[in-house]
Every structure is written in structure tokens, then in C-alpha cells.
Scaffold this motif. Structure first.
Motif, PDB file in Angstrom:
ATOM      1  N   MET A 124      38.719  42.854  55.370  1.00 19.54           N
ATOM      2  CA  MET A 124      39.405  44.086  54.989  1.00 19.54           C
ATOM      3  C   MET A 124      38.328  45.053  54.552  1.00 19.54           C
ATOM      4  SD  MET A 124      42.306  44.644  52.088  1.00 19.54           S
ATOM      5  CE  MET A 124      42.886  46.278  51.660  1.00 19.54           C
ATOM      6  N   PRO A 125      38.203  46.201  55.222  1.00 18.54           N
ATOM      7  CA  PRO A 125      37.123  47.135  54.883  1.00 18.54           C
ATOM      8  C   PRO A 125      37.159  47.542  53.415  1.00 18.54           C
ATOM      9  CG  PRO A 125      38.245  47.818  56.885  1.00 18.54           C
ATOM     10  CD  PRO A 125      39.046  46.687  56.304  1.00 18.54           C
ATOM     11  N   PHE A 126      35.990  47.831  52.886  1.00 18.61           N
ATOM     12  CA  PHE A 126      35.829  48.230  51.492  1.00 18.61           C
ATOM     13  C   PHE A 126      36.335  49.655  51.307  1.00 18.61           C
ATOM     14  CE2 PHE A 126      33.461  49.810  47.847  1.00 18.61           C
ATOM     15  CZ  PHE A 126      33.626  48.765  46.951  1.00 18.61           C
ATOM     16  N   GLY A 127      37.135  49.878  50.271  1.00 18.37           N
ATOM     17  CA  GLY A 127      37.622  51.223  49.985  1.00 18.37           C
ATOM     18  C   GLY A 127      38.649  51.227  48.876  1.00 18.37           C
ATOM     19  N   LYS A 128      39.223  52.388  48.636  1.00 15.32           N
ATOM     20  CA  LYS A 128      40.243  52.564  47.601  1.00 15.32           C
ATOM     21  C   LYS A 128      41.566  51.968  48.085  1.00 15.32           C
ATOM     22  CE  LYS A 128      42.310  56.186  44.713  1.00 15.32           C
ATOM     23  NZ  LYS A 128      42.388  55.348  43.558  1.00 15.32           N
ATOM     24  N   VAL A 129      42.254  51.287  47.184  1.00 12.34           N
ATOM     25  CA  VAL A 129      43.575  50.719  47.452  1.00 12.34           C
ATOM     26  C   VAL A 129      44.478  51.039  46.260  1.00 12.34           C
ATOM     27  CG1 VAL A 129      42.793  48.855  48.987  1.00 12.34           C
ATOM     28  CG2 VAL A 129      42.846  48.474  46.523  1.00 12.34           C
ATOM     29  N   GLU A 130      45.754  50.738  46.388  1.00 15.48           N
ATOM     30  CA  GLU A 130      46.725  51.062  45.338  1.00 15.48           C
ATOM     31  C   GLU A 130      46.353  50.452  43.985  1.00 15.48           C
ATOM     32  OE1 GLU A 130      51.339  50.030  44.245  1.00 15.48           O
ATOM     33  OE2 GLU A 130      50.766  50.058  46.348  1.00 15.48           O
ATOM     34  N   TRP A 131      45.850  49.236  43.978  1.00 13.85           N
ATOM     35  CA  TRP A 131      45.615  48.510  42.727  1.00 13.85           C
ATOM     36  C   TRP A 131      44.172  48.598  42.232  1.00 13.85           C
ATOM     37  CZ3 TRP A 131      46.396  46.288  47.471  1.00 13.85           C
ATOM     38  CH2 TRP A 131      45.332  45.570  47.999  1.00 13.85           C
ATOM     39  N   ALA A 132      43.283  49.247  42.985  1.00  9.39           N
ATOM     40  CA  ALA A 132      41.881  49.284  42.581  1.00  9.39           C
ATOM     41  C   ALA A 132      41.189  50.523  43.137  1.00  9.39           C
ATOM     42  CB  ALA A 132      41.161  48.032  43.071  1.00  9.39           C
ATOM     43  N   GLU A 133      40.219  51.014  42.379  1.00  8.88           N
ATOM     44  CA  GLU A 133      39.411  52.125  42.864  1.00  8.88           C
ATOM     45  C   GLU A 133      38.550  51.698  44.052  1.00  8.88           C
ATOM     46  OE1 GLU A 133      37.183  54.343  39.963  1.00  8.88           O
ATOM     47  OE2 GLU A 133      38.849  54.307  38.540  1.00  8.88           O
ATOM     48  N   ALA A 134      38.200  50.414  44.096  1.00 14.01           N
ATOM     49  CA  ALA A 134      37.369  49.899  45.186  1.00 14.01           C
ATOM     50  C   ALA A 134      37.713  48.433  45.424  1.00 14.01           C
ATOM     51  CB  ALA A 134      35.893  50.045  44.834  1.00 14.01           C
ATOM     52  N   PHE A 135      37.922  48.078  46.698  1.00 10.98           N
ATOM     53  CA  PHE A 135      38.305  46.707  47.035  1.00 10.98           C
ATOM     54  C   PHE A 135      37.945  46.427  48.487  1.00 10.98           C
ATOM     55  CE2 PHE A 135      41.331  43.642  48.811  1.00 10.98           C
ATOM     56  CZ  PHE A 135      41.220  42.598  47.904  1.00 10.98           C
ATOM     57  N   GLY A 136      37.542  45.196  48.756  1.00 15.55           N
ATOM     58  CA  GLY A 136      37.306  44.757  50.122  1.00 15.55           C
ATOM     59  C   GLY A 136      37.312  43.244  50.192  1.00 15.55           C
ATOM     60  N   MET A 137      37.573  42.721  51.389  1.00 16.75           N
ATOM     61  CA  MET A 137      37.583  41.276  51.606  1.00 16.75           C
ATOM     62  C   MET A 137      36.624  40.945  52.734  1.00 16.75           C
ATOM     63  SD  MET A 137      41.732  40.724  51.273  1.00 16.75           S
ATOM     64  CE  MET A 137      41.706  39.172  52.113  1.00 16.75           C
ATOM     65  N   GLY A 143      30.767  30.981  55.467  1.00 19.37           N
ATOM     66  CA  GLY A 143      32.190  30.690  55.603  1.00 19.37           C
ATOM     67  C   GLY A 143      32.989  30.796  54.320  1.00 19.37           C
ATOM     68  N   THR A 144      32.366  31.270  53.240  1.00 15.73           N
ATOM     69  CA  THR A 144      33.065  31.425  51.967  1.00 15.73           C
ATOM     70  C   THR A 144      33.775  32.775  51.934  1.00 15.73           C
ATOM     71  OG1 THR A 144      31.437  30.060  50.821  1.00 15.73           O
ATOM     72  CG2 THR A 144      32.810  31.496  49.447  1.00 15.73           C
ATOM     73  N   PRO A 145      35.087  32.787  51.679  1.00 14.73           N
ATOM     74  CA  PRO A 145      35.826  34.049  51.598  1.00 14.73           C
ATOM     75  C   PRO A 145      35.670  34.686  50.213  1.00 14.73           C
ATOM     76  CG  PRO A 145      37.343  32.203  51.450  1.00 14.73           C
ATOM     77  CD  PRO A 145      35.970  31.615  51.627  1.00 14.73           C
ATOM     78  N   TRP A 146      35.554  36.021  50.200  1.00 16.72           N
ATOM     79  CA  TRP A 146      35.368  36.777  48.962  1.00 16.72           C
ATOM     80  C   TRP A 146      36.312  37.970  48.918  1.00 16.72           C
ATOM     81  CZ3 TRP A 146      31.611  35.437  45.352  1.00 16.72           C
ATOM     82  CH2 TRP A 146      30.653  34.505  45.769  1.00 16.72           C
ATOM     83  N   MET A 147      36.785  38.314  47.706  1.00 14.21           N
ATOM     84  CA  MET A 147      37.462  39.572  47.415  1.00 14.21           C
ATOM     85  C   MET A 147      36.581  40.281  46.377  1.00 14.21           C
ATOM     86  SD  MET A 147      41.379  38.537  46.758  1.00 14.21           S
ATOM     87  CE  MET A 147      42.478  38.062  48.053  1.00 14.21           C
ATOM     88  N   VAL A 148      36.129  41.480  46.711  1.00 12.46           N
ATOM     89  CA  VAL A 148      35.296  42.241  45.793  1.00 12.46           C
ATOM     90  C   VAL A 148      36.139  43.397  45.268  1.00 12.46           C
ATOM     91  CG1 VAL A 148      33.146  43.518  45.492  1.00 12.46           C
ATOM     92  CG2 VAL A 148      33.221  41.574  47.069  1.00 12.46           C
ATOM     93  N   ASN A 149      36.228  43.521  43.950  1.00 19.02           N
ATOM     94  CA  ASN A 149      37.179  44.434  43.339  1.00 19.02           C
ATOM     95  C   ASN A 149      36.532  45.212  42.192  1.00 19.02           C
ATOM     96  OD1 ASN A 149      40.246  44.881  43.264  1.00 19.02           O
ATOM     97  ND2 ASN A 149      39.790  44.571  41.101  1.00 19.02           N
ATOM     98  N   TYR A 150      36.888  46.484  42.079  1.00 19.67           N
ATOM     99  CA  TYR A 150      36.630  47.271  40.873  1.00 19.67           C
ATOM    100  C   TYR A 150      37.935  47.988  40.577  1.00 19.67           C
ATOM    101  CZ  TYR A 150      35.241  50.904  37.682  1.00 19.67           C
ATOM    102  OH  TYR A 150      35.170  51.734  36.584  1.00 19.67           O
ATOM    103  N   THR A 151      38.661  47.528  39.558  1.00 24.04           N
ATOM    104  CA  THR A 151      39.953  48.106  39.232  1.00 24.04           C
ATOM    105  C   THR A 151      39.806  49.539  38.752  1.00 24.04           C
ATOM    106  OG1 THR A 151      40.814  45.917  38.673  1.00 24.04           O
ATOM    107  CG2 THR A 151      42.049  47.815  37.851  1.00 24.04           C
ATOM    108  N   GLY A 152      38.855  49.773  37.857  1.00 26.40           N
ATOM    109  CA  GLY A 152      38.656  51.117  37.340  1.00 26.40           C
ATOM    110  C   GLY A 152      39.909  51.661  36.686  1.00 26.40           C
ATOM    111  N   ASN A 153      40.257  52.905  37.012  1.00 19.70           N
ATOM    112  CA  ASN A 153      41.436  53.552  36.427  1.00 19.70           C
ATOM    113  C   ASN A 153      42.666  53.465  37.304  1.00 19.70           C
ATOM    114  OD1 ASN A 153      40.125  54.463  34.061  1.00 19.70           O
ATOM    115  ND2 ASN A 153      39.165  56.079  35.246  1.00 19.70           N
ATOM    116  N   ALA A 154      42.618  52.657  38.363  1.00 16.49           N
ATOM    117  CA  ALA A 154      43.735  52.559  39.299  1.00 16.49           C
ATOM    118  C   ALA A 154      44.999  52.036  38.640  1.00 16.49           C
ATOM    119  CB  ALA A 154      43.372  51.685  40.494  1.00 16.49           C
TER     120      ALA A 154
END
Length: 156
Positions: A124-137, A143-154
């Protein structure tokens, strides 16, 4: 006599939070109930129907699945649980977990995402989403899956 490994000091303010994120094929609510009873905590649950942008034609059974559940195990550790969205079901070809990182800034989240994705695959491309200012998968080159998140003020 075997030597002991040196004691490491972790500077918490320099480290992002790492949380296990368990993935299920429609039975995450059952898993959450089980983990609540085991750990003696109450989960915070968001269902797919609670999220903005849920497609109108999504079947009711899927709309009621767990999009995200957080079980606070300590001040810094959260067990996270989710049902997979349709089309992303877990099978023997991919793990039933991901590692979630909560970064300290959008810039740090983007750096972590970019570095982890090198020679891997972006899910999932990195960018702004409803629940976070920045998120990507992503799935790293091992082969290890990651979710990278910065909630910020979202969610503020």
C-alpha cells in the motif's frame, strides 16, 4: 565458562514503537475476545463499517469485521488485531501477522518505509489516510510484512 552478551541500553526516545499486528480471515472478533480474557484488558475496536470510504456494495458480513483492534498491554506495547480485507486473505503463502511501527514524525515514517521497502514490495503506497497523517504497507526483501504509521493529528 561462556561469556555473557553485553547489556544494551535502549534510548526509548530514539526508537519507534513496534507492535505485533495479527491478521485473521473473518474471525478477528473471536480472537480479540480471547486475548481480552487472557490479558485482562479491553480492546478498542474499529470495524470496516466505522471507516470512511467503505464501499456501498461491501457485504454486511465484511462490513462488521474488525478493521483494527488495539489491546493495550502496557504503556508502550499494544497487541493489534485485524481481519484481512476481501482479496487479501491469509493462506500458507503469506504470514498471518505484520509488524506495525508508530514513528515519531511523518518524515521518520517515510524514511523507515523507504528503507524497509528497498528491494522489497510496496503493498500500500505511503501517504495520508483517514486514521493517520502518514501510513504505508510493505513486505521487505526477507518476506516480513510491515505497516509504517505516523498518526499525528489525524485522530486528534
Amino acid at each position: 565458562m561462556p561469556r555473557r552478551a553485553p547489556q544494551l541500553t535502549i534510548q526509548e526516545e530514539l526508537m519507534p514503537a513496534l507492535n505485533p499486528y495479527l491478521l485473521f480471515n473473518g474471525n478477528a472478533a473471536d480472537a480479540v475476545g480471547f486475548y481480552e480474557s487472557v490479558f485482562g484488558v479491553e480492546a478498542i475496536i474499529t470495524r470496516f463499517s466505522d471507516m470512511g470510504g467503505t464501499p456501498e456494495d461491501m457485504p454486511e458480513e465484511v462490513r462488521n469485521r474488525v478493521a483494527n483492534a488495539q489491546l493495550p498491554l502496557s504503556a508502550t506495547n499494544i497487541l493489534m488485531v485485524s481481519d484481512t480485507p476481501p482479496g487479501n486473505e491469509i493462506d500458507n503463502s503469506k504470514p498471518g501477522f505484520t509488524v506495525q511501527i508508530e514513528a515519531d514524525s511523518a518524515e521518520e515514517a517515510e524514511r523507515l518505509f523507504t528503507d524497509l521497502a528497498k528491494d522489497g514490495a510496496v503493498d500500500m503506497p505511503f501517504g495520508k489516510v483517514e486514521w493517520a497523517e502518514a501510513f504505508g504497507m510493505l513486505t521487505d526483501k526477507f518476506g516480513t510484512p510491515w505497516m509504517v504509521n505516523y498518526t499525528g493529528n489525524a485522530q486528534g
